[in-house]
Structure formats: C-alpha cells, structure tokens
Design an enzyme around this catalytic site. Structure first.
Site, short mmCIF file in Angstrom:
data_model
loop_
_atom_site.label_atom_id
_atom_site.label_comp_id
_atom_site.label_asym_id
_atom_site.label_seq_id
_atom_site.Cartn_x
_atom_site.Cartn_y
_atom_site.Cartn_z
CG ASN A 144 -6.51 1.06 11.75
OD1 ASN A 144 -5.30 1.13 11.68
ND2 ASN A 144 -7.07 0.55 12.83
CB THR A 145 -9.58 5.48 12.93
OG1 THR A 145 -8.26 5.71 12.45
CG2 THR A 145 -9.77 6.28 14.21
CB ALA A 168 -8.32 7.60 4.12
N GLY A 169 -11.04 7.83 5.91
CA GLY A 169 -12.19 8.68 6.17
C GLY A 169 -13.46 7.94 6.53
N GLY A 188 -8.42 9.08 9.30
CA GLY A 188 -8.81 9.19 10.70
C GLY A 188 -9.89 10.21 11.00
CE LYS A 213 -3.23 2.71 2.69
NZ LYS A 213 -3.81 2.97 4.03
#
Length: 266
Positions: free
Chosen positions: A216-217, A194-195, A167, A106
C-alpha cells in the site's frame, strides 16, 4: 503474446478463486479517489484491501469510496486493521462480512504498537473461530514455521507473512526465514504482506517462489503513485517469470562466460 501475469499455464488460485494478477493493493493514504482509481488500474491488481473503518455501518459514511471500488470491478479483501485482541478482530470480521458481502478477511491482530508485529497467539485463536464460521482467512503473520503450522491447523488455506514492519519500506528483512517457509509449505498460497518499499522488493519475493505481494504505502506515498503502481505491476510479472525460468545458483568463485574451447594458446 499472452500477458505473463495471466498465463493459462500459471494460474494463481486462492480459496477457489483464480486471479490474473499477483499484486494485491491497499487503498489507504492516497491523495484523492481519482489517484487511487488510476493507481489501481495501472497496477493491474484484482484484489484491494479495505478497512472496515471506511464504512460506518449505519450511516454508510464510506458509500462514495465503496462505489468507487465497485466501479473498478475489484474484489474486496476487508481487513481487521487496528485490532489488538482476537475478540475484537472476530467482531470486526463479522461486521465486514455483512457490509462487503464477502467471506474473505485479512486477519490482523496487532501485538506491538511500535513494530505492528502480529500477536500470533491471538491470531491463531481468531483464525480458528473465523474459519469455523465460514470465513476465508488471510492471516497477517510472521515467517515463523510453527505459527504457520498452527494457522494451517486452524483452517487457513493461505498465509501472509510480513517482509518487514508495516509501512517501513525495508523489503525482505529475513530472506532465510521466508525461503524456509516457502520450502515448508510448497503448495500453500503465500503472499508477502507489509514492508515492501520498492519494485525490486516485490521482484525478490516472487523470485523466492512467493505467489503474490500485498502493498500500500510504497504506491500511495510515491511521488507519482500511478507510475509507481505500474512499476510494481512489471516487477511482479518479472519476478514470477524469473521464478518459473529457474534462477542460476550463486557461486563463490568466478566462472568464465566465454568458452575457451578452440582458443589459440601460445
């Protein structure tokens, strides 16, 4: 009934690999290795991203973490998180290939510390170098069509446009741009990266025709990470089913859902 995420008539293929899950999961910020393991199982993810910084090449300081990932039977997608130049990203990718034994990478080349927006010029440069070196590059990019064309020309067979800053949990900030990217590259694996902050965001991405999401977050920092991982699993499956079923077109005016044929009038 066959699991909708792994239906034989709806394969998710990327770089010659067929995956049963359309959810890719990051592995940072979990409160404990046990919660990470339970969340990974609950998510149904088959691919997890791993930062090279978890492995200290000489001392193998991250051996326990690496053993955990192997025990879960997951495919590793190393990333170049934190790299700010093409040169740094290439060097990190090469070290990751040696440590993790995979050509998958990645690719992140960050251009701004506040938004963590990709440096698309460095990204294309690094992608070209790594593709020529035999890497299977997953570039973290924006939804810009011209950048996407350049990345494809550099050898990338998949694209990972952001939904919103890493995040932030803001979901899909530019739905128009993401839809345009999907339409422009109908046969290219596209993963929103992301996001993503809520299962509904993941569902929306899959409804738009995106092949998968990476997050992830939203899982790691949830009140109950394991339950949230399962929620995202269901959300991704629902979004894909809705995409295949073909959503109704929105209308500006109301349309009666109850037919008036045969109704008595006075």
């Amino acid at each position: 009934m066959q699991d909708s995420a792994a239906r034989a008539d709806d394969p998710f293929r990327i770089y010659g690999v067929t995956l049963g899950s359309r959810l890719l999961m990051g592995t940072s910020m979990f409160d404990s290795p046990a919660i990470l393991a339970d969340s990974a199982r609950a998510s149904g993810a088959e691919v997890v991203t791993v930062s090279l910084r978890r492995e200290a090449g000489g001392s193998r300081a991250g051996q326990a973490f690496w053993d955990l990932i192997q025990a879960l039977g997951l495919r590793v997608l190393p990333n170049t998180a934190g790299c700010k130049t093409a040169k740094e990203a290439v060097a990190t990718a090469q070290m990751a290939r040696e440590i993790f034994g995979t050509p998958w990478i990645k690719l992140e080349v960050i251009g701004d510390d506040d938004t963590l927006q990709p440096d698309v010029f460095g990204l294309v440069e690094a992608a070209r170098i790594l593709s020529k070196d035999g890497f299977h590059v997953f570039p973290y990019t924006t939804e810009d069509l011209i950048v996407a064309e350049k990345l494809m020309g550099a050898g990338c067979e998949a694209l990972m446009p952001w939904g919103a800053p890493i995040g932030s949990g803001r979901g899909l900030n530019n739905v128009f741009g993401l839809k345009a990217l999907r339409a422009h590259f109908p046969d290219t694996p596209l993963i929103v990266d992301a996001g993503i902050g809520a299962p509904s965001h993941a569902t929306q991405a899959l409804e738009l025709g995106y092949d998968a999401v990476l997050l992830n977050t939203a899982i790691a920092r949830a009140g109950d990470a394991v339950a949230m991982a399962h929620a995202f699993r269901l959300a991704v499956e629902a979004g894909r089913e809705a995409c295949l079923a073909m959503l109704m077109e929105p209308r500006d005016m109301a349309a009666p859902s109850t037919p008036v044929f045969g109704k008595a009038f006075t």
